[in-house]
Design a protein around this motif. Structure first.
Motif, mmCIF file in Angstrom:
data_model
loop_
_atom_site.group_PDB
_atom_site.id
_atom_site.type_symbol
_atom_site.label_atom_id
_atom_site.label_comp_id
_atom_site.label_asym_id
_atom_site.label_seq_id
_atom_site.Cartn_x
_atom_site.Cartn_y
_atom_site.Cartn_z
ATOM 1 N N GLY A 97 36.233 46.587 49.516
ATOM 2 C CA GLY A 97 36.916 45.309 49.349
ATOM 3 C C GLY A 97 36.470 44.600 48.087
ATOM 4 N N GLU A 98 35.175 44.644 47.825
ATOM 5 C CA GLU A 98 34.643 44.019 46.612
ATOM 6 C C GLU A 98 35.210 44.687 45.364
ATOM 7 O OE1 GLU A 98 30.381 43.331 44.373
ATOM 8 O OE2 GLU A 98 30.388 43.663 46.534
ATOM 9 N N LYS A 99 35.288 46.001 45.366
ATOM 10 C CA LYS A 99 35.825 46.731 44.201
ATOM 11 C C LYS A 99 37.302 46.409 43.991
ATOM 12 C CE LYS A 99 32.272 49.675 43.383
ATOM 13 N NZ LYS A 99 31.424 49.622 42.258
ATOM 14 N N LEU A 100 38.060 46.295 45.077
ATOM 15 C CA LEU A 100 39.471 45.919 44.960
ATOM 16 C C LEU A 100 39.610 44.527 44.345
ATOM 17 C CD1 LEU A 100 40.790 47.306 48.348
ATOM 18 C CD2 LEU A 100 41.690 47.933 46.096
ATOM 19 N N MET A 101 38.804 43.582 44.831
ATOM 20 C CA MET A 101 38.864 42.215 44.300
ATOM 21 C C MET A 101 38.421 42.170 42.838
ATOM 22 S SD MET A 101 40.187 40.261 46.592
ATOM 23 C CE MET A 101 39.733 38.573 46.185
ATOM 24 N N GLN A 102 37.399 42.932 42.490
ATOM 25 C CA GLN A 102 36.932 42.954 41.099
ATOM 26 C C GLN A 102 38.006 43.537 40.177
ATOM 27 O OE1 GLN A 102 34.410 41.454 39.804
ATOM 28 N NE2 GLN A 102 33.460 40.843 41.721
ATOM 29 N N GLU A 103 38.711 44.540 40.655
ATOM 30 C CA GLU A 103 39.789 45.120 39.834
ATOM 31 C C GLU A 103 40.925 44.113 39.667
ATOM 32 O OE1 GLU A 103 41.597 47.871 37.386
ATOM 33 O OE2 GLU A 103 39.574 47.971 38.212
ATOM 34 N N ALA A 104 41.249 43.360 40.713
ATOM 35 C CA ALA A 104 42.260 42.300 40.602
ATOM 36 C C ALA A 104 41.817 41.268 39.569
ATOM 37 C CB ALA A 104 42.495 41.649 41.964
ATOM 38 N N LYS A 105 40.548 40.915 39.603
ATOM 39 C CA LYS A 105 39.997 39.964 38.633
ATOM 40 C C LYS A 105 40.124 40.515 37.210
ATOM 41 C CE LYS A 105 35.726 37.518 37.518
ATOM 42 N NZ LYS A 105 34.298 37.402 37.819
ATOM 43 N N GLU A 106 39.835 41.784 37.028
ATOM 44 C CA GLU A 106 39.935 42.402 35.695
ATOM 45 C C GLU A 106 41.376 42.401 35.186
ATOM 46 O OE1 GLU A 106 37.917 46.184 35.348
ATOM 47 O OE2 GLU A 106 36.164 45.370 36.419
ATOM 48 N N ILE A 107 42.327 42.624 36.073
ATOM 49 C CA ILE A 107 43.743 42.558 35.679
ATOM 50 C C ILE A 107 44.040 41.163 35.138
ATOM 51 C CG2 ILE A 107 46.112 42.504 36.570
ATOM 52 C CD1 ILE A 107 45.244 44.802 38.473
ATOM 53 N N CYS A 108 43.553 40.141 35.830
ATOM 54 C CA CYS A 108 43.771 38.759 35.392
ATOM 55 C C CYS A 108 43.101 38.490 34.052
ATOM 56 C CB CYS A 108 43.254 37.781 36.440
ATOM 57 S SG CYS A 108 44.253 37.767 37.937
ATOM 58 N N GLU A 109 41.888 38.951 33.891
ATOM 59 C CA GLU A 109 41.175 38.737 32.625
ATOM 60 C C GLU A 109 41.934 39.366 31.460
ATOM 61 O OE1 GLU A 109 36.645 38.338 34.402
ATOM 62 O OE2 GLU A 109 37.326 40.289 33.682
ATOM 63 N N LYS A 110 42.476 40.558 31.663
ATOM 64 C CA LYS A 110 43.231 41.235 30.600
ATOM 65 C C LYS A 110 44.512 40.482 30.249
ATOM 66 C CE LYS A 110 41.477 45.812 31.675
ATOM 67 N NZ LYS A 110 41.736 47.060 32.385
ATOM 68 N N LYS A 111 45.089 39.786 31.226
ATOM 69 C CA LYS A 111 46.325 39.036 31.010
ATOM 70 C C LYS A 111 46.051 37.563 30.672
ATOM 71 C CE LYS A 111 49.863 40.130 33.839
ATOM 72 N NZ LYS A 111 50.971 40.840 33.416
ATOM 73 N N ASN A 112 44.779 37.219 30.519
ATOM 74 C CA ASN A 112 44.370 35.841 30.237
ATOM 75 C C ASN A 112 44.815 34.877 31.349
ATOM 76 O OD1 ASN A 112 42.896 34.053 28.690
ATOM 77 N ND2 ASN A 112 44.677 33.424 27.479
ATOM 78 N N ILE A 113 44.772 35.349 32.577
ATOM 79 C CA ILE A 113 45.089 34.546 33.750
ATOM 80 C C ILE A 113 43.792 33.919 34.250
ATOM 81 C CG2 ILE A 113 45.960 34.629 36.130
ATOM 82 C CD1 ILE A 113 48.148 35.208 34.073
ATOM 83 N N GLN A 114 43.821 32.624 34.506
ATOM 84 C CA GLN A 114 42.592 31.902 34.812
ATOM 85 C C GLN A 114 42.303 31.713 36.298
ATOM 86 O OE1 GLN A 114 42.682 28.250 32.627
ATOM 87 N NE2 GLN A 114 43.347 29.264 30.755
ATOM 88 N N ARG A 115 43.240 32.054 37.165
ATOM 89 C CA ARG A 115 43.000 31.769 38.581
ATOM 90 C C ARG A 115 43.611 32.822 39.483
ATOM 91 N NH1 ARG A 115 44.341 26.003 39.831
ATOM 92 N NH2 ARG A 115 42.373 25.754 38.747
ATOM 93 N N ILE A 116 42.900 33.087 40.572
ATOM 94 C CA ILE A 116 43.411 33.919 41.665
ATOM 95 C C ILE A 116 43.368 33.046 42.908
ATOM 96 C CG2 ILE A 116 43.112 36.004 43.045
ATOM 97 C CD1 ILE A 116 41.557 37.218 40.705
ATOM 98 N N ARG A 117 44.412 33.112 43.696
ATOM 99 C CA ARG A 117 44.516 32.292 44.902
ATOM 100 C C ARG A 117 44.911 33.195 46.065
ATOM 101 N NH1 ARG A 117 48.042 29.939 48.134
ATOM 102 N NH2 ARG A 117 47.795 27.782 48.758
ATOM 103 N N TRP A 118 44.399 32.885 47.255
ATOM 104 C CA TRP A 118 44.801 33.606 48.462
ATOM 105 C C TRP A 118 44.515 32.732 49.664
ATOM 106 C CZ3 TRP A 118 40.628 34.883 45.454
ATOM 107 C CH2 TRP A 118 39.368 34.861 46.055
ATOM 108 N N GLU A 119 44.989 33.175 50.802
ATOM 109 C CA GLU A 119 44.811 32.449 52.053
ATOM 110 C C GLU A 119 43.904 33.243 52.975
ATOM 111 O OE1 GLU A 119 48.703 31.847 53.738
ATOM 112 O OE2 GLU A 119 49.472 31.049 51.838
ATOM 113 N N VAL A 120 43.169 32.522 53.799
ATOM 114 C CA VAL A 120 42.345 33.141 54.831
ATOM 115 C C VAL A 120 42.335 32.191 56.030
ATOM 116 C CG1 VAL A 120 40.168 32.175 53.954
ATOM 117 C CG2 VAL A 120 40.115 34.247 55.319
#
Length: 149
Positions: A97-120
């Motif tokens: 799960g951590e690796k999946l989230m880190q990869e999502a974060k890296e996608i955002c960093e490459k696209k210069n996206i500053q935020r990830i949002r989700w619900e729990v």
């Protein structure tokens, strides 16, 4: 060994099975209204409406994360909205799960996206603890759903 990769159209059956599994895990299977054909059309033709990453552990599918892109007028830019994060029970505790989230974060960093949002769910203390370990901040806010059709 953990391998994270972008889902392809060949993964539609796997992606659908993972979606049903997380819905079943939360007792919400009846709310999954899509099908494999719709996933193929909406996620793997241009412009795609969602993205997904598949995690493999020693060559076997272990989990996934799916996401969409949204725009925030307050932020003044796009952000990633995580739809689902799911790891099969037998693979939990292996940092998938951590690796999946880190990869999502890296996608955002490459696209210069500053935020990830989700619900729990506010009573899902294990998930909240997990996300806080990643450095995410838990905000309590009510969610409304209004069916109009």
């Amino acid at each position: 060994m953990i391998n994270i990769r972008k889902a392809t159209q060949e993964d539609i059956g796997t992606l659908y099975d993972l979606m049903i599994a997380i819905a079943r895990h939360h007792g919400q299977e009846q709310y999954v209204l899509t099908n494999k054909e719709e996933l193929l059309k909406s996620g793997f033709t241009e412009p795609s409406k969602f993205g997904a990453l598949i995690a493999e552990f020693n060559g076997k599918v272990a989990g996934y994360v799916s996401y969409t892109w949204n725009y925030s007028i307050w932020l003044g830019g796009d952000y990633m909205n995580i739809d689902d994060l799911f790891v099969w029970e037998e693979y939990r505790g292996k940092q998938i799960g951590e690796k999946l989230m880190q990869e999502a974060k890296e996608i955002c960093e490459k696209k210069n996206i500053q935020r990830i949002r989700w619900e729990v769910e506010k009573d899902n203390l294990g998930a909240i603890k997990f996300y806080e370990r990643l450095g995410a901040e838990f905000k309590t806010k009510g969610i409304f759903k209004w069916s109009v059709a």
